[in-house]
Design an enzyme around this catalytic site. Structure first.
Site, PDB file in Angstrom:
ATOM      1  N   ARG A   9     -15.650  -1.966  -3.465  1.00  0.00           N
ATOM      2  CA  ARG A   9     -14.880  -2.794  -4.301  1.00  0.00           C
ATOM      3  C   ARG A   9     -13.984  -2.113  -5.237  1.00  0.00           C
ATOM      4  O   ARG A   9     -14.354  -1.295  -6.085  1.00  0.00           O
ATOM      5  CB  ARG A   9     -15.642  -4.177  -4.792  1.00  0.00           C
ATOM      6  CG  ARG A   9     -16.031  -5.118  -4.156  1.00  0.00           C
ATOM      7  CD  ARG A   9     -15.062  -5.901  -3.520  1.00  0.00           C
ATOM      8  NE  ARG A   9     -15.388  -7.067  -2.685  1.00  0.00           N
ATOM      9  CZ  ARG A   9     -15.502  -7.182  -1.392  1.00  0.00           C
ATOM     10  NH1 ARG A   9     -15.465  -5.963  -0.803  1.00  0.00           N
ATOM     11  NH2 ARG A   9     -15.990  -8.099  -0.628  1.00  0.00           N
ATOM     12  N   GLU A  18      -5.288  -6.261  -4.695  1.00  0.00           N
ATOM     13  CA  GLU A  18      -4.576  -6.027  -3.342  1.00  0.00           C
ATOM     14  C   GLU A  18      -3.379  -6.821  -3.069  1.00  0.00           C
ATOM     15  O   GLU A  18      -3.526  -7.966  -3.103  1.00  0.00           O
ATOM     16  CB  GLU A  18      -5.856  -6.158  -2.190  1.00  0.00           C
ATOM     17  CG  GLU A  18      -6.956  -5.331  -2.867  1.00  0.00           C
ATOM     18  CD  GLU A  18      -8.302  -5.294  -1.665  1.00  0.00           C
ATOM     19  OE1 GLU A  18      -8.165  -6.137  -1.080  1.00  0.00           O
ATOM     20  OE2 GLU A  18      -8.950  -4.205  -2.038  1.00  0.00           O
ATOM     21  N   HIS A  22      -7.952  -2.134   2.991  1.00  0.00           N
ATOM     22  CA  HIS A  22      -9.188  -3.078   3.105  1.00  0.00           C
ATOM     23  C   HIS A  22      -9.664  -2.990   4.497  1.00  0.00           C
ATOM     24  O   HIS A  22      -9.713  -4.244   4.897  1.00  0.00           O
ATOM     25  CB  HIS A  22      -9.016  -4.036   2.319  1.00  0.00           C
ATOM     26  CG  HIS A  22     -10.378  -4.658   1.732  1.00  0.00           C
ATOM     27  ND1 HIS A  22     -10.588  -5.268   0.451  1.00  0.00           N
ATOM     28  CD2 HIS A  22     -11.525  -4.774   2.393  1.00  0.00           C
ATOM     29  CE1 HIS A  22     -11.816  -5.619   0.348  1.00  0.00           C
ATOM     30  NE2 HIS A  22     -12.589  -5.354   1.446  1.00  0.00           N
TER      31      HIS A  22
END
Ligand SMILES: NC(=O)c1ccc[n+]([C@@H]2O[C@H](COP(=O)([O-])OP(=O)(O)OC[C@H]3O[C@@H](n4cnc5c(N)ncnc54)[C@H](O)[C@@H]3O)[C@@H](O)[C@H]2O)c1
Length: 323
Positions: free
Chosen positions: A236, A265, A283
């Site tokens: 994370r 993000e 991601h």
């Protein structure tokens, strides 16, 4: 009565129609997220009005979202990390929050190894340069035979450690729960963080984001690392202070880094995006056909189980017993 299910992850059903068919076959009203990105709090509130179930990725499932949905019966996380979900608000309402642990373990572990090699051997830069017609040699460093620190020896950290055995590395492990049997199996040993920062050539993060781990890697920790160290974060974004990382890479306190997860993000920091010694991915840790299918099936089954009054798998929050 038809239940309303709000499905936000873009990749839900992308590898196969089967997860969507599971829900459709139950006759539910299914509402999808058309924005093509995770939803902010207000966007989710607008889309989800009257929902019986949320099937979510890394959208902002805040207290306000939970409180705005009087019919809500289940929050099914499509993935592992539940740091984006207001677990307390769900618990207070007796709403189970479920996730899909394990099904993306191998995919994330594969990516972590790929990123270690990509930074160490400058694979992305070399590819870009060669495609631009250059024939430049890129001096790399080896992973083979090095010292690797694994922070978090849960499912993904373990899978990374197992893969690294083939690289004959020295493994330094860190976790609040120390499993000496596992350490023995992978030929590693548990160490404290200062020792790992001082000795590791590669540091791979596999901890959840929570108050105890937020900002774990900041300026002090980066300065304590070897100048040759490579930091890989597939867990994370909040685990790493990105501003401090930018300075560390610019001023060469460490050799390089790779990030698959970011504090916000997509990342917008021009300096971070422009650094030559960092590899950035959007991601995609769990984003393989195999993992996406399994996450889809499991998250859909958890929704169905709750709506049919059955026990779902992998409930992550405390549900008070009815008195
Ligand atoms: N990049 C991606 O797409 C992607 C996909 C899946 C998971 N993830 C991230 O990877 C993380 C790890 O996933 P996992 O499946 O291995 O989880 P896991 O729960 O199996 O492992 C987490 C480990 O961290 C340890 N831990 C927790 N808090 C700690 C603390 N304060 N100090 C020391 N150790 C602590 C736990 O004991 C556990 O062993 C997830 O939480 C998620 O944030 C990212």
């Amino acid at each position: 009565m038809s239940f309303k299910i709000v499905v936000t992850p873009r990749s839900f059903g992308a590898a196969s129609p089967r997860p969507m068919e599971l829900l459709q076959n139950k006759g539910y009203e299914i509402v999808r997220n058309s924005l093509g990105r995770p939803l902010k709090e207000m966007e989710l509130i607008r889309l989800a009005g009257g929902a019986d179930a949320l099937l979510v990725g890394i959208d902002e499932v805040t207290d306000r979202v939970v409180d705005s949905l009087p019919n809500l019966k289940v929050i099914s996380k499509y993935g592992v990390g539940v740091d984006n979900i207001a677990l307390g608000a769900a618990s207070r309402r007796g709403i189970p929050v479920t996730n899909t642990p394990g099904v993306n373990t191998g995919a994330v572990a594969d990516l972590a190894i790929g990123l270690m090699l990509s930074v160490a051997r400058q694979i992305s830069a070399a590819d870009h340069s060669t495609k631009n017609g250059e024939w430049k040699r890129f001096m790399g460093s080896s992973l083979y035979g090095k010292t690797v620190g694994i922070l978090g020896t849960g499912k993904i950290g373990r899978a990374v450690a197992k893969r690294l055995r083939g690289f004959e590395v020295e493994l330094l492990l860190y976790d609040e729960f120390k499993d000496s049997v596992f350490a023995g199996e992978v030929g590693g040993r548990y160490a404290d963080l200062p020792e790992i920062y001082g000795k590791a050539d590669f540091i791979s993060l596999h901890l959840p984001l929570m108050p105890a781990t937020g900002g774990l890697i900041g300026e002090k920790e980066l300065r304590a690392m070897k100048p040759d160290a490579i930091v890989v974060n597939t867990a994370r974004g909040g685990l790493v202070d990105e501003k401090a990382l930018v300075r560390a890479l610019r001023e060469k306190w460490i050799r390089g880094a790779a990030l698959d997860a970011f504090a916000a993000e997509p990342p917008r920091d021009e300096e971070l995006l422009g650094l030559p010694n960092i590899v950035l991915t959007p991601h995609i840790g769990a984003y393989t056909e195999e993992a996406v299918l399994m996450m889809g099936m499991q998250s859909a089954r958890n929704v169905i189980a709750v709506l049919e009054g059955k026990q779902p798998e992998n409930v992550v929050n405390e549900i008070p017993k009815p008195s």
